[in-house]
Scaffold this active site. Structure first.
Site, PDB file in Angstrom:
ATOM      1  CE  LYS A 115      -3.626  59.169  68.739  1.00 22.61           C
ATOM      2  NZ  LYS A 115      -2.349  58.464  68.662  1.00 22.61           N
ATOM      3  CE  LYS A 198      -1.977  66.187  69.462  1.00 23.20           C
ATOM      4  NZ  LYS A 198      -0.982  65.244  69.477  1.00 23.20           N
ATOM      5  CE  LYS A 201       4.110  62.048  64.565  1.00 22.03           C
ATOM      6  NZ  LYS A 201       3.260  61.258  65.442  1.00 22.03           N
TER       7      LYS A 201
HETATM    8  P1  TYM Z   1       3.734  61.592  68.938  1.00 20.76           P
HETATM    9  O1  TYM Z   1       4.374  60.856  67.816  1.00 20.76           O
HETATM   10  O2  TYM Z   1       2.296  61.888  68.857  1.00 20.76           O
HETATM   11  O3  TYM Z   1       4.495  62.953  69.143  1.00 20.76           O
HETATM   12  C1  TYM Z   1       5.903  62.991  69.240  1.00 20.76           C
HETATM   13  C2  TYM Z   1       6.329  64.104  70.158  1.00 20.76           C
HETATM   14  O4  TYM Z   1       5.926  65.371  69.641  1.00 20.76           O
HETATM   15  C3  TYM Z   1       5.146  66.061  70.612  1.00 20.76           C
HETATM   16  N1  TYM Z   1       4.103  66.808  69.906  1.00 20.76           N
HETATM   17  C4  TYM Z   1       3.913  68.129  70.007  1.00 20.76           C
HETATM   18  N2  TYM Z   1       4.540  69.076  70.720  1.00 20.76           N
HETATM   19  C5  TYM Z   1       4.099  70.334  70.597  1.00 20.76           C
HETATM   20  N3  TYM Z   1       3.059  70.702  69.810  1.00 20.76           N
HETATM   21  C6  TYM Z   1       2.394  69.775  69.078  1.00 20.76           C
HETATM   22  N4  TYM Z   1       1.373  70.129  68.309  1.00 20.76           N
HETATM   23  C7  TYM Z   1       2.822  68.419  69.158  1.00 20.76           C
HETATM   24  N5  TYM Z   1       2.381  67.275  68.585  1.00 20.76           N
HETATM   25  C8  TYM Z   1       3.186  66.287  69.063  1.00 20.76           C
HETATM   26  C9  TYM Z   1       4.561  64.976  71.492  1.00 20.76           C
HETATM   27  O5  TYM Z   1       4.199  65.478  72.757  1.00 20.76           O
HETATM   28  C10 TYM Z   1       5.700  63.989  71.553  1.00 20.76           C
HETATM   29  O6  TYM Z   1       6.653  64.366  72.520  1.00 20.76           O
HETATM   30  N6  TYM Z   1       3.297  57.895  72.213  1.00 20.76           N
HETATM   31  C11 TYM Z   1       4.154  58.968  71.793  1.00 20.76           C
HETATM   32  C12 TYM Z   1       5.537  58.509  71.483  1.00 20.76           C
HETATM   33  C13 TYM Z   1       6.187  57.644  72.509  1.00 20.76           C
HETATM   34  C14 TYM Z   1       7.006  58.063  73.563  1.00 20.76           C
HETATM   35  C15 TYM Z   1       7.425  56.866  74.226  1.00 20.76           C
HETATM   36  C16 TYM Z   1       7.408  59.306  74.000  1.00 20.76           C
HETATM   37  C17 TYM Z   1       6.120  56.274  72.559  1.00 20.76           C
HETATM   38  N7  TYM Z   1       6.885  55.833  73.604  1.00 20.76           N
HETATM   39  C18 TYM Z   1       8.251  56.933  75.330  1.00 20.76           C
HETATM   40  C19 TYM Z   1       8.240  59.360  75.108  1.00 20.76           C
HETATM   41  C20 TYM Z   1       8.648  58.172  75.777  1.00 20.76           C
HETATM   42  C21 TYM Z   1       3.573  59.612  70.549  1.00 20.76           C
HETATM   43  O7  TYM Z   1       2.817  58.991  69.839  1.00 20.76           O
HETATM   44  O8  TYM Z   1       4.042  60.837  70.300  1.00 20.76           O
END
Ligand code: TYM
Length: 334
Positions: A115, A198, A201
């Site tokens: 990032k 990957k 969003k």
């Molecule tokens: P974030 O918002 O990037 O993604 C949310 C969840 O979706 C999963 N994910 C995917 N899984 C499969 N294929 C993909 N292309 C894909 N893109 C995203 C991510 O692995 C995630 O599970 N920092 C984290 C959110 C967070 C969090 C937490 C998660 C903040 N605090 C505490 C668990 C526990 C995030 O930005 O995820």
């Protein structure tokens, strides 16, 4: 036996994608419906501030993602749903953990490296570097056992374990060490327009991802334009990354096994496969869209769910924070 605690979240930093559903939310709904865990799912608005953002869009997306949680089948009677910034313990614990986390652990994080390259030097905020500590606070506040996430978040759960271990060693046993859980398939759904990246969003091009609120026409268009390769047979071959990804999506949205899918498309070409995949994705997101549109008319209900969720979260997180403050040498308020 005490119920296991399950916790996870999504950052409202763009359009919630099918990758987010397959990698994370599908596991949450499953866990919730198995009924043997205590569930905490939240919209991590504070994480969405770590890269340049528009405050108006952040507000809109925070509500949109909250409503999509409900539309995807999360049930407020079975899961506590809330917005991260409504529970101030998350930021307070982050400070205490910041002071107990070596900075060298943070600049090793893959997502930080990726990032920071993307946003450019002048936009690399302290918050972006600190993001995993905030995430550790999120997890550790609830004595979490299991964190269902996609593959890209594994490293952040691992560092939460290390932060917990270090704190426990320095100040006495305080935190439980959480474990990351990935789905059986689809832990890393790749971009439709580039199988080396990957699905995301926050991608610049809408052809990267399927949004859970895409219209049927959009879905057909995006899948018809998806990158493929020069091979002909429709088979699960990890070396044919683009096709493998589309087949994984097919498998995830239909629940049908690999062999049955391969038999279904035996002797058929990409055009037929893509058309059927688009139909299946449209069928899959239709009830989510429908429920979302209903919720949009019922904002008071959504507010109430989030208010109740935050009240419960404040209670549980507050208890952990109180213990941590004492262990860390802070005096109780007079
Ligand atoms: P974030 O918002 O990037 O993604 C949310 C969840 O979706 C999963 N994910 C995917 N899984 C499969 N294929 C993909 N292309 C894909 N893109 C995203 C991510 O692995 C995630 O599970 N920092 C984290 C959110 C967070 C969090 C937490 C998660 C903040 N605090 C505490 C668990 C526990 C995030 O930005 O995820």
């Amino acid at each position: 036996m005490a119920k296991k605690r399950v916790l996870s979240g999504v950052a409202p930093s763009g359009n919630l994608t099918l990758g987010n559903y397959i990698g994370a939310i599908s596991q949450w709904v499953k866990k919730q419906d198995e009924g043997d865990s205590e569930n905490w799912f939240f919209v991590v608005d504070l994480h969405a501030m770590t890269v340049p953002y528009d405050p108006k869009v952040l507000k809109e997306k925070t509500i949109e993602v909250s409503m999509l949680y409900l539309a995807c089948g999360l049930d407020p009677d079975k899961s506590n749903l809330f917005i991260q910034s409504h529970v101030p313990a998350h930021t307070e614990l982050t400070w205490i953990l910041n002071c107990n986390t070596p900075v060298g652990w943070l600049n090793q994080m893959i997502q930080y490296k990726e990032k920071s390259k993307k946003v450019g030097d002048e936009n690399v905020s302290v918050g972006l570097l600190d993001y995993p500590v905030l995430q550790a606070a999120d997890i550790l506040l609830y004595n979490t056992d299991l964190v269902p996430v996609g593959e890209d978040q594994r490293q952040h759960v691992e560092i939460a374990r290390e932060i917990a271990r270090r704190f426990n060693r320095l100040y006495g046993n305080t935190f439980k060490e959480p474990k990351a859980v990935n789905p059986p398939q689809g832990a890393r759904i790749m971009a439709l327009d580039n199988p080396e990246e990957k699905m995301s969003k926050s991608a610049e091009s809408k052809y990267n991802y399927i949004w859970l609120l895409d219209t049927p026409d959009d879905i057909h268009l995006k899948i018809s334009k998806a990158v493929t390769d020069s091979g002909k047979e429709i088979v699960f071959d990890k070396d044919r990354k683009a096709l493998f990804n589309l087949l994984t999506i097919y498998q995830s949205v239909t629940g049908v096994g690999e062999q049955v899918i391969e038999e279904r498309f035996d002797g058929k070409g990409y055009a037929e496969f893509k058309k059927d995949l688009a139909d299946k994705v449209v069928e899959f997101v239709a009830p989510i869209r429908e429920k979302y549109l209903e919720l949009e008319k019922n904002y008071d209900y959504v507010r109430d769910v989030l208010k109740r969720g935050a009240a419960k979260a404040n209670e549980v997180a507050g208890e952990t924070l109180k213990k941590v403050r004492t262990r860390a040498g802070l005096i109780d308020p007079m």
